[in-house]
Design a protein around this motif. Sequence first.
Motif, mmCIF file in Angstrom:
data_model
loop_
_atom_site.group_PDB
_atom_site.id
_atom_site.type_symbol
_atom_site.label_atom_id
_atom_site.label_comp_id
_atom_site.label_asym_id
_atom_site.label_seq_id
_atom_site.Cartn_x
_atom_site.Cartn_y
_atom_site.Cartn_z
ATOM 1 N N UNK A 97 -5.080 5.510 -6.465
ATOM 2 C CA UNK A 97 -5.002 3.880 -5.832
ATOM 3 C C UNK A 97 -4.905 4.192 -4.595
ATOM 4 N N UNK A 98 -5.559 3.220 -3.740
ATOM 5 C CA UNK A 98 -5.558 3.075 -2.298
ATOM 6 C C UNK A 98 -4.112 2.577 -1.819
ATOM 7 N N UNK A 99 -3.551 3.068 -1.101
ATOM 8 C CA UNK A 99 -2.035 2.763 -0.484
ATOM 9 C C UNK A 99 -1.871 1.255 -0.314
ATOM 10 N N UNK A 100 -2.794 0.658 0.340
ATOM 11 C CA UNK A 100 -2.725 -0.901 0.598
ATOM 12 C C UNK A 100 -2.719 -1.469 -0.782
ATOM 13 N N UNK A 101 -3.506 -1.306 -1.600
ATOM 14 C CA UNK A 101 -3.749 -1.895 -2.931
ATOM 15 C C UNK A 101 -2.535 -1.700 -3.743
ATOM 16 N N UNK A 102 -2.042 -0.306 -3.686
ATOM 17 C CA UNK A 102 -0.798 0.007 -4.440
ATOM 18 C C UNK A 102 0.259 -1.035 -3.952
ATOM 19 N N UNK A 103 0.390 -1.264 -2.680
ATOM 20 C CA UNK A 103 1.680 -2.066 -2.090
ATOM 21 C C UNK A 103 1.381 -3.392 -2.694
#
Length: 212
Positions: A97-103
Amino acid sequence: ETRVLTCKVREELIAISLMPAPYPPQDLEGPLATSLLWPGDSDLSSVKAHQAHLLIVMAGPNSDPIGRRLILTAVTAAASKSPDVMAVYWPESTQVIHSRIFRDLAKADTSVEAPPVLIWIDIRLYPNRNGSVGAFTVGLVPLGYLEIEIPQIRMAAGELKSWLIDILYYLMANGPILEHGQTIGATPEHQLKITHGPSRFKERGTVIRLQE
């Protein structure tokens, strides 16, 4: 050199280790090839070039799988704010999961009543030759449930995924209520029979199958 940061969150001991080596590439090959939680304007292949990774583990007395994962999700989201973090790998759902999408997913009203199911559970859809759509989940077993499989249903893919997400929230709130022999309605036109039996895929064991 391995560096370890430890902290305590609600009686849970958290250890964050900076591992000076790539995550085992054989474990990421499939998740990278099937990742859906990634922005279209970012190159997913760049993850393959990473040279180090953070390993986050928990140990503590809390036996509630949802409560523990809420803590782990929050800690992981905080760690992912580092500009050097490209992605998060959630092994239980086998998702990169892309880090920004995860957040974004981790902070979107996450609670025991509304946990971040899209992080914890992967919903896979696939077309059948007869024009119907099939689906299966990955990640329910660690939460104490059987995985769900729908061999075929004549619904739009987006509608089917939204309905399955609603089922996941319902399970998280009410426990393992999809009992063998019952029925469940996707729409007034789609009444599905619930059966517990062997998966159509190898090594998945017993699953909940929803069939028209």
